[in-house]
Every structure is written in C-alpha cells, then in structure tokens.
Design a protein around this motif. Structure first.
Motif, PDB file in Angstrom:
ATOM      1  N   ARG A 145      12.172  48.661   8.952  1.00 59.97           N
ATOM      2  CA  ARG A 145      12.507  48.999   7.561  1.00 59.97           C
ATOM      3  C   ARG A 145      11.805  48.033   6.605  1.00 59.97           C
ATOM      4  O   ARG A 145      11.792  46.817   6.829  1.00 59.97           O
ATOM      5  N   GLU A 146      11.261  48.571   5.516  1.00 61.96           N
ATOM      6  CA  GLU A 146      10.670  47.728   4.483  1.00 61.96           C
ATOM      7  C   GLU A 146      11.588  47.730   3.266  1.00 61.96           C
ATOM      8  O   GLU A 146      11.935  48.788   2.732  1.00 61.96           O
ATOM      9  N   ILE A 147      11.980  46.534   2.849  1.00 62.96           N
ATOM     10  CA  ILE A 147      12.956  46.385   1.770  1.00 62.96           C
ATOM     11  C   ILE A 147      12.405  45.434   0.715  1.00 62.96           C
ATOM     12  O   ILE A 147      11.869  44.373   1.045  1.00 62.96           O
ATOM     13  N   ALA A 148      12.539  45.829  -0.546  1.00 65.77           N
ATOM     14  CA  ALA A 148      12.158  44.982  -1.673  1.00 65.77           C
ATOM     15  C   ALA A 148      13.419  44.363  -2.269  1.00 65.77           C
ATOM     16  O   ALA A 148      14.398  45.059  -2.514  1.00 65.77           O
ATOM     17  N   VAL A 149      13.366  43.056  -2.492  1.00 64.68           N
ATOM     18  CA  VAL A 149      14.525  42.298  -2.970  1.00 64.68           C
ATOM     19  C   VAL A 149      14.191  41.701  -4.332  1.00 64.68           C
ATOM     20  O   VAL A 149      13.213  40.955  -4.469  1.00 64.68           O
ATOM     21  N   ASN A 150      14.996  42.006  -5.334  1.00 63.05           N
ATOM     22  CA  ASN A 150      14.783  41.500  -6.682  1.00 63.05           C
ATOM     23  C   ASN A 150      15.815  40.442  -7.009  1.00 63.05           C
ATOM     24  O   ASN A 150      17.018  40.677  -6.878  1.00 63.05           O
ATOM     25  N   CYS A 151      15.322  39.281  -7.417  1.00 60.75           N
ATOM     26  CA  CYS A 151      16.203  38.135  -7.676  1.00 60.75           C
ATOM     27  C   CYS A 151      15.920  37.529  -9.045  1.00 60.75           C
ATOM     28  O   CYS A 151      14.834  37.684  -9.602  1.00 60.75           O
ATOM     29  N   PHE A 152      16.910  36.787  -9.543  1.00 65.24           N
ATOM     30  CA  PHE A 152      16.727  35.856 -10.646  1.00 65.24           C
ATOM     31  C   PHE A 152      17.260  34.514 -10.185  1.00 65.24           C
ATOM     32  O   PHE A 152      18.318  34.448  -9.541  1.00 65.24           O
ATOM     33  N   SER A 153      16.539  33.453 -10.506  1.00 64.55           N
ATOM     34  CA  SER A 153      16.912  32.117 -10.048  1.00 64.55           C
ATOM     35  C   SER A 153      17.005  31.159 -11.233  1.00 64.55           C
ATOM     36  O   SER A 153      16.272  31.292 -12.223  1.00 64.55           O
ATOM     37  N   PHE A 154      17.904  30.186 -11.101  1.00 67.40           N
ATOM     38  CA  PHE A 154      18.065  29.175 -12.143  1.00 67.40           C
ATOM     39  C   PHE A 154      18.538  27.883 -11.488  1.00 67.40           C
ATOM     40  O   PHE A 154      19.553  27.871 -10.794  1.00 67.40           O
TER      41      PHE A 154
ATOM     42  N   ASP B 297      22.917  49.065  -1.090  1.00 68.14           N
ATOM     43  CA  ASP B 297      23.934  48.146  -1.597  1.00 68.14           C
ATOM     44  C   ASP B 297      24.380  47.190  -0.507  1.00 68.14           C
ATOM     45  O   ASP B 297      23.865  47.206   0.613  1.00 68.14           O
ATOM     46  N   ASP B 298      25.359  46.334  -0.836  1.00 65.28           N
ATOM     47  CA  ASP B 298      25.736  45.268   0.084  1.00 65.28           C
ATOM     48  C   ASP B 298      26.537  45.752   1.289  1.00 65.28           C
ATOM     49  O   ASP B 298      26.938  44.941   2.130  1.00 65.28           O
ATOM     50  N   THR B 299      26.780  47.066   1.387  1.00 61.74           N
ATOM     51  CA  THR B 299      27.371  47.604   2.613  1.00 61.74           C
ATOM     52  C   THR B 299      26.304  47.947   3.650  1.00 61.74           C
ATOM     53  O   THR B 299      26.633  48.276   4.788  1.00 61.74           O
ATOM     54  N   ASP B 300      25.038  47.879   3.256  1.00 66.07           N
ATOM     55  CA  ASP B 300      23.947  48.185   4.172  1.00 66.07           C
ATOM     56  C   ASP B 300      23.941  47.159   5.309  1.00 66.07           C
ATOM     57  O   ASP B 300      24.129  45.956   5.079  1.00 66.07           O
ATOM     58  N   PRO B 301      23.719  47.596   6.563  1.00 71.54           N
ATOM     59  CA  PRO B 301      23.784  46.675   7.697  1.00 71.54           C
ATOM     60  C   PRO B 301      22.760  45.546   7.653  1.00 71.54           C
ATOM     61  O   PRO B 301      22.947  44.517   8.306  1.00 71.54           O
ATOM     62  N   ASP B 302      21.666  45.720   6.902  1.00 71.05           N
ATOM     63  CA  ASP B 302      20.645  44.669   6.826  1.00 71.05           C
ATOM     64  C   ASP B 302      20.776  43.785   5.584  1.00 71.05           C
ATOM     65  O   ASP B 302      20.017  42.824   5.426  1.00 71.05           O
ATOM     66  N   TRP B 303      21.733  44.101   4.701  1.00 73.89           N
ATOM     67  CA  TRP B 303      21.810  43.392   3.421  1.00 73.89           C
ATOM     68  C   TRP B 303      21.956  41.888   3.608  1.00 73.89           C
ATOM     69  O   TRP B 303      21.196  41.098   3.036  1.00 73.89           O
ATOM     70  N   GLN B 304      22.932  41.461   4.377  1.00 71.52           N
ATOM     71  CA  GLN B 304      23.238  40.035   4.465  1.00 71.52           C
ATOM     72  C   GLN B 304      22.069  39.232   5.031  1.00 71.52           C
ATOM     73  O   GLN B 304      21.690  38.191   4.487  1.00 71.52           O
ATOM     74  N   ARG B 305      21.468  39.734   6.131  1.00 72.91           N
ATOM     75  CA  ARG B 305      20.379  38.950   6.716  1.00 72.91           C
ATOM     76  C   ARG B 305      19.143  38.949   5.815  1.00 72.91           C
ATOM     77  O   ARG B 305      18.410  37.951   5.754  1.00 72.91           O
ATOM     78  N   VAL B 306      18.917  40.042   5.084  1.00 71.17           N
ATOM     79  CA  VAL B 306      17.791  40.077   4.145  1.00 71.17           C
ATOM     80  C   VAL B 306      18.050  39.141   2.966  1.00 71.17           C
ATOM     81  O   VAL B 306      17.150  38.420   2.521  1.00 71.17           O
ATOM     82  N   GLU B 307      19.278  39.127   2.459  1.00 73.23           N
ATOM     83  CA  GLU B 307      19.615  38.238   1.348  1.00 73.23           C
ATOM     84  C   GLU B 307      19.416  36.772   1.749  1.00 73.23           C
ATOM     85  O   GLU B 307      18.787  35.991   1.020  1.00 73.23           O
TER      86      GLU B 307
END
Length: 419
Positions: A201-210, A241-251
């Motif tokens: 699976r290819e997933i794009a992750v959008n973040c903001f950091s401070f 969304d965060d119920t996706d099985p790959d969410w936590q490890r990708v985050e």
C-alpha cells in the motif's frame, strides 16, 4: 541601508497552488515579496502571470543573491515560505541568513534531494528501499541488475512523478531512450536514483510540526485498480482514518522520519509504502501537499491551508492553531485521475464530463486537454487528461463515486501516433 518600515512575507516560487499564499498574506496585512527560481523557459511558458499580486518580484536561485536583492527594497521580511517543492532547500538557506524561523540548513539538502534523503535516513535506521545513485543513464542497467527487478528510476530532485520510470526487467533498464532529461521544474537532470521497487500500500501522510511536535492532519491512500507494479501512483486516492490497520505504524514511522530529517516546524508531505516486512520511506517534502489535498481541506474541513501554513513560517512567538487542536473534517475526501495509458494521439472528444459533473460528491473537474490537442501517454501530473476531486460521508461513498467516474468518462482520439 535598508530602512524597512512595512512587514512582508518572502514567497519562493509561488506558482500553481503556491500562488494561494499571496491572498493569505494579504489578509494578514503583509506585503508580498516573491522570488522565482524556476528555469526561465518553464516559468514564462507555464505561468505567464506568475508575478500577479507581487509587491516586489525577484529572480534568483542562490541565497546570497536573494539576500542582496532584498536589501534594495524597503520591507522587513517576517517569514520565508517555500511555496513549491522547487524552493524548499533555498528557503532554509535564506531563512537562516535572515535569522527567521525554519528547520535550519544542516539537513536541508536531505529534505530536497532524494539521494541525500536516503543516505541520512538509512544511516539513522529508517527503512528505505535499497538504492544506488547514478550520474548517467548508461549506469542504470548495472545498478538495476545489482539491486534487482522490479526497480524504479527517478530524478533525485523533482516532483509529480516527472521522470519516474518502472523498470520491470533488464530489458527495460537498457532502453531508456525516451527518459525525461529535465525535471518537473524545467531543470536538466544530472543525477538519478535507482532503487528497489517496494510492493504494498502507498500512503501519503500530511503533517504540521512545531518545536519538534508533529500533528498528523490526515492520510491518503493511492489506490490502483489491481496488484500490478506501477510508476505513476495517481489513479484513485482516498482519505483513510485512524481505524485503518496501518494508521498507527505509519504515523509512528512518519514522525521518526521527520525527526531524522530535522523537520521541526511547518507543513510536510510524506509518502510511504506499507510492505509485509514493514514501512518504507519513499520521500518527504517539507512543504504543503499538492494535487487535490489543499483544495479538499479548504472545502471539507476547518483547515485554511495557506493561512494556517503561514503561521508556521512567521516569526510570531506563539503556537499555531493546528498544533493546539486537531482539525475537524466534515467529509471524507478523494480524487480520481483519468490517465491516457494506451498511446499518444490527437484528442477528438472527452465524453461523460457533464454526467460526471452531475454526480453527487463531485466537487471539481480539472480538464487538461481540449479537442485538437496532442495527448501524450500519462507519465506525470502534467499529463493527466482529467482530474476529479470528490467527497462523501464515508470511504465507501467516495470509492463508489470514483468507480462511477471511470464508468462514465471515455477519451476518444481523431488519430493515434505510432511513435
């Protein structure tokens, strides 16, 4: 001496979506000083009105030149913004020289050059595909043979899948006559990355950091119609969304990658592959995402992409809104890219556009070609005949709309080129 009295924001390459930083800056009462680094033929050919809205328009590609030109104008620069991928490295150099917010120059090249990105992250233990850097296309076959097939060939500086080529076997690696020699921004390519193709699976992750704290705003999955290998991910995409099985490890993986690349402040867009043996970094861009994402944020969430991003670039001494609280989405977002995957030809008609416009959940159509235009094989974001931005109450709704779009749209040619 510069006796600056008016506050201004310095925008680097504010073209395409990046031009939206101009009205956002105006609303904050800031003057707009724009620097354009792009290759002149590309800049003046694709974005003839690029200087619209500028108080000062400069052309430069070196930090010392930018700073020297700024000194001639009566503005106090409050922030330096890379409005396009092409400018992320230069923006850090200029911000550091002006003592303005940024992520520093120590790892700035690794946030722009994919080869340096691989070296830095791999040395820190972040999983990346096996790779080799080459400086001539003649070196590709040997590098690909060593790495193994399938492999991927890509320019080390570029964007939008421009010049990215799947190498399924040794024969493909030895026939690169049609390989792009200039990147998306018009610059001549002098270096390529040859790397192992990662399936998954290819997933794009959008973040903001401070101040080193990272908030994942959302994730989008690039979805292809089958399990075939690909070099162009743009076919269909949908928010997960965060119920996706790959969410936590990708985050967790993405946050580690951002730390490793020294991204402590501002927006970022990271693409990863989720394989059986773990998550792999494909690339990270230290800037706002492109494509449909910022448009759909503006439509279906409380994010004001360009206004909110400015908060991270300005020297204001307070925590930005998107760090204080998570954004609220009112719908699930997605997009469809209708590509020409057969052969080049002259467009006769694109059928089904009116029917698509009338579908529930269709937000926007972007038509690239008109009848009579030559339509090449779609190899990158510049050559996608039709883009459709969609939304729905659920991921299932979005996927259903994407399916209907594909049923309705057909591209017909008056003639087809054999070459």
């Amino acid at each position: 001496m510069n006796t600056s009295t008016q506050d201004a924001v310095l925008l680097l390459d504010p073209v395409n979506k990046g031009a939206n930083f101009k009205p956002a800056a105006r609303e904050r009462g800031l003057a707009i000083v724009s620097v354009y680094t792009l290759e002149p033929a590309e800049l003046h050919g694709r974005w003839t009105a690029h200087a619209a809205g500028d108080d000062v328009t400069l052309y430069a590609s070196e930090a010392a030149d930018v700073v020297e030109q700024l000194a001639r104008h009566p503005y106090r620069i409050c922030g330096v913004v890379p409005a396009m991928e092409s400018a992320v490295h230069l923006a850090e150099q200029v911000a550091e020289q002006l003592d303005l917010p940024g992520n520093g120059t120590k790892l700035a090249l690794a946030r722009r050059n994919k080869a340096e990105m691989r070296r830095v992250t791999q040395a820190a233990g972040v999983r990346v595909p096996e790779f080799q850097v080459v400086h001539s296309l003649d070196e590709v076959p040997e590098a690909a043979d060593r790495i193994g097939y399938p492999a991927i060939l890509k320019p080390t500086t570029g964007a939008g899948s421009h010049g990215v080529t799947l190498l399924p076997d040794a024969e493909a690696a030895r026939h690169l006559e049609d390989q792009e020699r200039r990147d998306l921004f018009g610059w001549e390519v002098a270096e390529w990355l040859v790397e192992r193709y990662v399936r998954g699976r290819e997933i794009a992750v959008n973040c903001f950091s401070f101040e080193g704290r990272h908030r994942v705003v959302d994730m989008w999955e690039y979805r292809r119609p089958d399990d075939a290998d690909y070099d162009l991910p743009y076919w269909g995409s949908v928010q997960i969304d965060d119920t996706d099985p790959d969410w936590q490890r990708v985050e967790e993986f993405t946050q580690t990658a951002l730390d490793t690349l020294g991204i402590r402040s501002g927006p970022s867009h990271t693409e990863v592959k989720c394989s059986m043996d773990g998550v792999y970094l494909i690339e990270t861009g230290a800037r706002l995402p492109g494509g449909p994402i910022t448009d759909q944020w503006a439509r279906h969430s409380d994010i004001r992409p360009f206004h909110d991003a400015l908060e991270f670039y300005l020297d204001q001494g307070r925590q930005p809104r998107l760090i204080e609280s998570a954004p609220v989405f009112r719908a699930i977002c997605g997009a469809s890219a209708i590509c020409n995957e057969e052969r080049p030809g002259t467009l006769a008609v694109m059928r089904g556009l009116e029917e698509v416009r009338s579908l529930p959940g269709v937000d926007e159509l972007l038509v690239t070609y008109q009848p009579g235009d030559h339509v090449p094989i779609t190899r990158n974001t510049k050559t996608i005949p039709l883009g459709v931005w969609v939304s729905g109450a659920s991921q299932e709704d979005v996927m259903m709309t994407l399916g209907k779009i594909r049923e309705l749209v057909t591209i017909e040619f008056t003639e087809q080129d054999e070459s």
